[in-house]
Design a protein around this motif. Structure first.
Motif, mmCIF file in Angstrom:
data_model
loop_
_atom_site.group_PDB
_atom_site.id
_atom_site.type_symbol
_atom_site.label_atom_id
_atom_site.label_comp_id
_atom_site.label_asym_id
_atom_site.label_seq_id
_atom_site.Cartn_x
_atom_site.Cartn_y
_atom_site.Cartn_z
ATOM 1 N N PHE A 163 0.843 -1.194 0.000
ATOM 2 C CA PHE A 163 0.000 0.000 0.000
ATOM 3 C C PHE A 163 0.876 1.241 0.000
ATOM 4 O O PHE A 163 1.679 1.450 0.915
ATOM 5 C CB PHE A 163 -0.913 -0.002 1.228
ATOM 6 N N ASP A 164 0.766 2.050 -1.054
ATOM 7 C CA ASP A 164 1.563 3.285 -1.078
ATOM 8 C C ASP A 164 0.796 4.414 -1.752
ATOM 9 O O ASP A 164 1.360 5.314 -2.346
ATOM 10 C CB ASP A 164 2.910 3.050 -1.788
ATOM 11 N N ALA A 165 -0.548 4.351 -1.663
ATOM 12 C CA ALA A 165 -1.356 5.390 -2.308
ATOM 13 C C ALA A 165 -1.223 6.708 -1.554
ATOM 14 O O ALA A 165 -0.696 6.768 -0.451
ATOM 15 C CB ALA A 165 -2.815 4.960 -2.358
ATOM 16 N N GLY A 166 -1.701 7.763 -2.189
ATOM 17 C CA GLY A 166 -1.583 9.087 -1.597
ATOM 18 C C GLY A 166 -2.588 9.356 -0.496
ATOM 19 O O GLY A 166 -2.528 10.393 0.154
ATOM 20 N N GLY A 167 -3.522 8.447 -0.287
ATOM 21 C CA GLY A 167 -4.524 8.683 0.744
ATOM 22 C C GLY A 167 -4.979 7.367 1.343
ATOM 23 O O GLY A 167 -4.645 6.297 0.843
ATOM 24 N N PHE A 168 -5.754 7.498 2.419
ATOM 25 C CA PHE A 168 -6.252 6.295 3.085
ATOM 26 C C PHE A 168 -7.476 5.768 2.356
ATOM 27 O O PHE A 168 -8.149 6.516 1.657
ATOM 28 C CB PHE A 168 -6.608 6.637 4.531
ATOM 29 N N PRO A 169 -7.787 4.475 2.534
ATOM 30 C CA PRO A 169 -9.044 3.965 1.983
ATOM 31 C C PRO A 169 -10.206 4.648 2.688
ATOM 32 O O PRO A 169 -10.047 5.271 3.731
ATOM 33 C CB PRO A 169 -9.018 2.482 2.315
ATOM 34 N N SER A 170 -11.402 4.541 2.095
ATOM 35 C CA SER A 170 -12.558 5.176 2.715
ATOM 36 C C SER A 170 -13.250 4.229 3.699
ATOM 37 O O SER A 170 -14.088 4.650 4.471
ATOM 38 C CB SER A 170 -13.540 5.638 1.653
ATOM 39 N N GLU A 171 -12.879 2.938 3.638
ATOM 40 C CA GLU A 171 -13.533 1.959 4.495
ATOM 41 C C GLU A 171 -12.792 0.636 4.340
ATOM 42 O O GLU A 171 -12.097 0.442 3.336
ATOM 43 C CB GLU A 171 -14.990 1.794 4.039
ATOM 44 N N MET A 172 -12.902 -0.246 5.322
ATOM 45 C CA MET A 172 -12.280 -1.565 5.188
ATOM 46 C C MET A 172 -13.253 -2.630 5.675
ATOM 47 O O MET A 172 -13.802 -2.519 6.772
ATOM 48 C CB MET A 172 -10.995 -1.644 6.020
ATOM 49 N N ALA A 227 -13.952 -28.905 3.932
ATOM 50 C CA ALA A 227 -14.644 -27.658 3.584
ATOM 51 C C ALA A 227 -13.682 -26.478 3.525
ATOM 52 O O ALA A 227 -12.706 -26.402 4.253
ATOM 53 C CB ALA A 227 -15.738 -27.373 4.597
ATOM 54 N N SER A 228 -14.028 -25.564 2.620
ATOM 55 C CA SER A 228 -13.088 -24.479 2.327
ATOM 56 C C SER A 228 -13.407 -23.246 3.158
ATOM 57 O O SER A 228 -14.492 -23.085 3.709
ATOM 58 C CB SER A 228 -13.169 -24.117 0.849
ATOM 59 N N LEU A 229 -12.427 -22.391 3.234
ATOM 60 C CA LEU A 229 -12.606 -21.094 3.885
ATOM 61 C C LEU A 229 -11.916 -20.065 3.007
ATOM 62 O O LEU A 229 -10.709 -20.161 2.778
ATOM 63 C CB LEU A 229 -11.977 -21.115 5.282
ATOM 64 N N THR A 230 -12.677 -19.132 2.458
ATOM 65 C CA THR A 230 -12.039 -18.108 1.631
ATOM 66 C C THR A 230 -12.306 -16.743 2.251
ATOM 67 O O THR A 230 -13.313 -16.535 2.922
ATOM 68 C CB THR A 230 -12.589 -18.096 0.196
ATOM 69 N N ALA A 231 -11.348 -15.843 2.027
ATOM 70 C CA ALA A 231 -11.467 -14.511 2.615
ATOM 71 C C ALA A 231 -11.109 -13.463 1.571
ATOM 72 O O ALA A 231 -10.227 -13.678 0.747
ATOM 73 C CB ALA A 231 -10.541 -14.379 3.810
ATOM 74 N N ASP A 232 -11.842 -12.350 1.586
ATOM 75 C CA ASP A 232 -11.521 -11.206 0.728
ATOM 76 C C ASP A 232 -11.442 -9.981 1.615
ATOM 77 O O ASP A 232 -12.430 -9.625 2.269
ATOM 78 C CB ASP A 232 -12.614 -10.985 -0.321
ATOM 79 N N LEU A 233 -10.276 -9.346 1.596
ATOM 80 C CA LEU A 233 -10.158 -8.082 2.315
ATOM 81 C C LEU A 233 -10.373 -6.977 1.296
ATOM 82 O O LEU A 233 -9.689 -6.906 0.284
ATOM 83 C CB LEU A 233 -8.756 -7.964 2.940
ATOM 84 N N VAL A 234 -11.398 -6.139 1.536
ATOM 85 C CA VAL A 234 -11.683 -5.059 0.591
ATOM 86 C C VAL A 234 -11.292 -3.735 1.213
ATOM 87 O O VAL A 234 -11.784 -3.354 2.280
ATOM 88 C CB VAL A 234 -13.171 -5.042 0.199
#
Lengths: 373, 446
Positions: free
Chosen positions: B107-116, B207-214
């Motif tokens: 992560f090296d963007a010029g600003g923070f995300p708006s939400e996580m 059984a599977s476990l999947t995760a997405d961090l947005v």
């Protein structure tokens, strides 16, 4: 001796009297015609607003549920048996239905409504009230009327006189850079006033915060009269500018074309050939014969803008008739909605009537033929 | 004869640059609507615009990307870090497995995300798995984000974790987790590689476990998003065919019917004409917009009902008086008499002899009428009487106004539909004005 001037004066006075009589006759005819027109228009409005009588069914359901709720909530009726309670509800519903005369056919009541509406007896609002606390629809509307008249009067007069004067000026020197740029800008009038209003608010209230974004006076209203007027003017600037922007170019364009067409008439050419000064030509040969179309279009513009008011007032939060109608929609307050439409219809009718009278005054044909067209 | 006049008129149009610009704008809008209708089918557009889960991975109120880049910003876009790309470490034990899922990203963007938000899917588990979250920063700090017992589909709103916010010194998690701890005053992004480590205990062998961090961006797509995370480009694109169709149908409906009725009145004279005249006067008294508002409030705000009412109210419009004045001299023309002499019926004379004569004069009025109706639709929508289902430009403006977009600084939300409306208005008006000069001979020399 004393009778000698009479033969000279009499024909003049008789001519004047004849004119007056024919004008009155014409006025009476038009008044009658307009009255019938308003009658039909308002009746149609009432039928639409009552969904041709379907609203009655909804109202009955509402009365029943309200009566049932009232009986259920009242502790005095707690120990009644369910049958007794049911009977009580039925009785109250019947009373209310009779009070609102819902048991009569809609056609009968609609005539009644019409009669009330025409007498401007607009009934009582269901939820809204005027700033002074009155629930009468008439009071609510009358309270808002001055704000609308102030805003639209200012803007329309400004647009009208500016455009006619500029158009006269441009028609004298058509083909110049200024003239061509006005012609090129005319299509910008495709957008209505509220649309420019949004941009003006964006620019002058948010990007550069010079002017208030909406409302009619500052909150709380200033004490002194001068400060009050000043605040009013500051609030008036943006909406008037929005209406001005949306109207001015098309207005100048059409007047310019109109004057150009009239300036090429033979009698104008003739006057020019006689060597009359251009001021005189403009006043006597161009403006005088075109006066009635000019006034017609002025009043037609008024007609068009009565209804355009709703959104502009809403965008600028202007406490006029338009935003009243909008609030009434929000509250589903049918009496206020119908009342506003009736008032709109009356305003339009008055405008059309004024138009007719002015026509009669300006157009010699009406005077001579007494409206026998 | 007629065809020649048309062709000549159109040929002359080429001499007016405003007509060419107008036609180009109209062509672009028509192209955009065709593309939209083909690319996003009607039902899909309606379904998506209804909102909800479709949009849960879109940011709230994000501006357009190009706007930010043009002004030299480096605001982050939305990015998704998925467990499918991660190297999952699995250790089996009696009755289950222990998974370590590192969700790593630079992560090296010029600003923070708006939400996580963290989206987890654990399907086919008999017993609900348990997961513990650890946040690892580039400078080696480790922040525990707590543990969760997972359902089949779980959304962990990291940004709304108030306890975490307190631990991060009062910074909202999507800022605090990415901020440089050495800077006290204004928080700044600490660039580098971050990892969200998922330490999961699964009570199932298969059984599977999947995760997405947005990490929701501050900017999104061409047009940005609204308060319901919906992509505005959908509404702006679908607004085009809706606006054009509404404007065109309303203009066709009102002009044609008005013209036919005016011609009928002029041809039959007598009581037919008188009745038409009186009806026109009644209609002039009826205020159009309030009636539309009333219909919208009491019946339905469907755009097609509105269209119907507009056309019905427009039939006996003031235009009748104008057409009447134009048709009256034509009625006495010798060719009409000739037509009568060879036995043409009333209907034939009205439709084939009277109306075509004034059609050319009508074309400019017709073209300039279209934007009036486009704006009428927008006006109704701004009043809150827009179509309940269809996305239109007016509805976008209405949403923006209700959410105080200008006050909150979301200018793009107001400006983009407004610009599209303006373009439509300008396109048709420019063409109409040029047509007016071509088809009205009195104006041609001016």
């Amino acid at each position: 001796m004393s009778q000698s001037p009479a033969p000279i004066q009499r024909p003049a006075r008789r001519g004047w009297l004849r004119d007056l009589r024919r004008l009155l006759l014409y006025t009476a005819k038009r008044l009658l015609a307009l009255f019938v027109t308003v009658l039909v228009g308002v009746y149609l409005t009432i039928v639409i607003a009552n969904m041709g009588g379907q609203v009655d069914e909804l109202r009955r359901v509402q009365i029943r549920s309200e009566a049932a709720e009232a009986v259920r909530a009242d502790p005095a009726f707690q120990d009644l048996s369910s049958e007794e309670r049911h009977e009580l509800i039925e009785r109250q519903v019947a009373l209310e239905v009779e009070r609102l005369r819902l048991d009569e056919p809609f056609m009968v009541r609609s005539v009644d409504y019409l009669q009330q509406a025409m007498r401007l007896d607009l009934g009582r609002a269901e939820q809204m009230h005027s700033d002074r606390g009155s629930r009468a629809v008439y009071d609510i509307i009358v309270e808002r009327l001055p704000a609308t008249v102030l805003l639209f009067g200012t803007a329309n007069l400004l647009v009208f006189f500016t455009s006619v004067l500029v158009a006269l000026f441009l028609s004298r020197r058509y083909g110049s850079a200024l003239d061509r740029s006005v012609v090129a800008l005319a299509p910008t009038s495709a957008a209505p006033g509220w649309f420019y209003g949004i941009f003006l608010i964006l620019l002058f209230a948010f990007v550069v915060p010079w002017l208030p974004a909406g409302g009619m006076v500052a909150v709380p209203p200033p004490e002194s009269n001068w400060a009050y007027a000043g605040s009013l003017v500051r609030h008036l600037l943006l909406p008037v500018a929005a209406m001005f922007l949306s109207q001015i170019f098309i207005s100048i364009y059409s007047w310019r074309t109109f004057f150009l067409i009239h300036a090429s008439e033979d009698y104008v050419e003739m006057a020019r050939a006689k060597g009359l000064p251009s001021r005189l030509i403009e006043r006597r040969y161009i403006l005088r014969p075109t006066l009635s179309p000019i006034i017609t279009s002025f009043l037609l513009m008024l007609i068009g803008l009565w209804s355009g008011a709703i959104i502009l007032e809403q965008v600028f939060n202007w406490p006029g008739l338009g935003s009243l109608l909008f609030q009434a929609i929000g509250h589903r307050d049918t009496p206020v909605i119908i009342g506003s439409v009736v008032i709109f219809a009356y305003l339009l009718a008055v405008t059309v009537f004024l138009l007719d009278i002015l026509y009669a005054l300006l157009d010699p044909r009406v005077r001579i033929e007494g409206g026998q067209r | 004869m007629m065809g020649g006049r048309w062709r000549e008129g159109l040929g002359e149009l080429r001499r007016y640059p405003s007509a060419l610009v107008g036609m180009a704008i109209i062509a672009a809008l028509v192209g955009l609507s065709l593309y939209t209708v083909i690319a996003i089918p009607y039902s899909e557009a309606l379904a998506q615009w209804r909102g909800g889960e479709v949009w849960q991975r879109h940011p709230v109120n994000a501006g357009p990307v190009w706007l930010d880049r043009l002004t030299g910003g480096e605001a982050p876009r939305t990015r998704t870090v998925s467990s499918e790309a991660a190297e999952v470490e699995s250790r089996a034990f009696e009755g289950g497995r222990r998974l370590r899922i590192p969700l790593a990203f630079d992560f090296d963007a010029g600003g923070f995300p708006s939400e996580m938000n963290l989206f987890l899917r654990a399907e086919g588990h008999d017993q609900r798995p348990f997961v513990r979250l650890v946040w690892q920063t580039p400078d080696g700090r480790e922040i525990a984000l707590g543990g969760h017992r997972l359902g089949e589909r779980e959304r962990i709103a990291l940004s709304q974790d108030r306890a975490l916010e307190r631990r991060l010194g009062g910074l909202v998690p999507h800022i605090g987790l990415l901020a440089d701890p050495r800077r006290e005053e204004e928080p700044q992004v600490l660039p580098g590689r971050y990892t969200l480590l998922l330490d999961a205990v699964v009570f199932d062998a298969e059984a599977s476990l999947t995760a997405d961090l947005v990490l929701y961006g501050q900017v999104h797509g061409l047009a940005g998003t609204d308060h319901q995370r919906r992509d505005l480009s959908l509404a702006l694109m679908w607004g085009t065919p809706v606006a054009l169709a509404f404007g065109l149908l309303a203009a066709v409906g009102t002009t044609i019917t008005t013209l036919v009725i005016a011609a009928v009145g002029v041809w039959y004279r007598g009581w037919v004409d008188a009745a038409i005249q009186r009806l026109t006067e009644v209609n002039m008294i009826l205020p159009m917009l309030p009636i539309l508002v009333m219909v919208g409030t009491l019946y339905s705000t469907s755009i097609w009902l509105m269209l119907g009412v507009v056309v019905v109210l427009g039939i006996f419009s003031a235009g009748i008086k104008m057409y009447r004045a134009m048709l009256l001299p034509i009625r006495e023309a010798p060719y009409i008499e000739a037509a009568q002499a060879y036995g043409a019926g009333n209907g034939r004379i009205v439709l084939r002899y009277l109306i075509p004569r004034i059609l050319p004069v009508l074309i400019p009025t017709f073209v300039t009428l279209i934007p009036t109706f486009v704006f009428l639709e927008a006006s109704l929508a701004v009043l809150g009487l827009g179509d309940p289902l269809l996305p239109t430009w007016g509805k976008v403006l209405n949403d923006a106004q209700q959410q105080s977009a200008l006050y909150n600084g979301y200018y793009y939300w107001v400006v983009s539909p407004a610009v599209l409306l303006m373009l439509t208005g300008l396109g048709f008006a420019m063409l109409g004005f040029a047509l007016d000069r071509v088809f009205n001979p009195r104006l041609r020399s001016l």
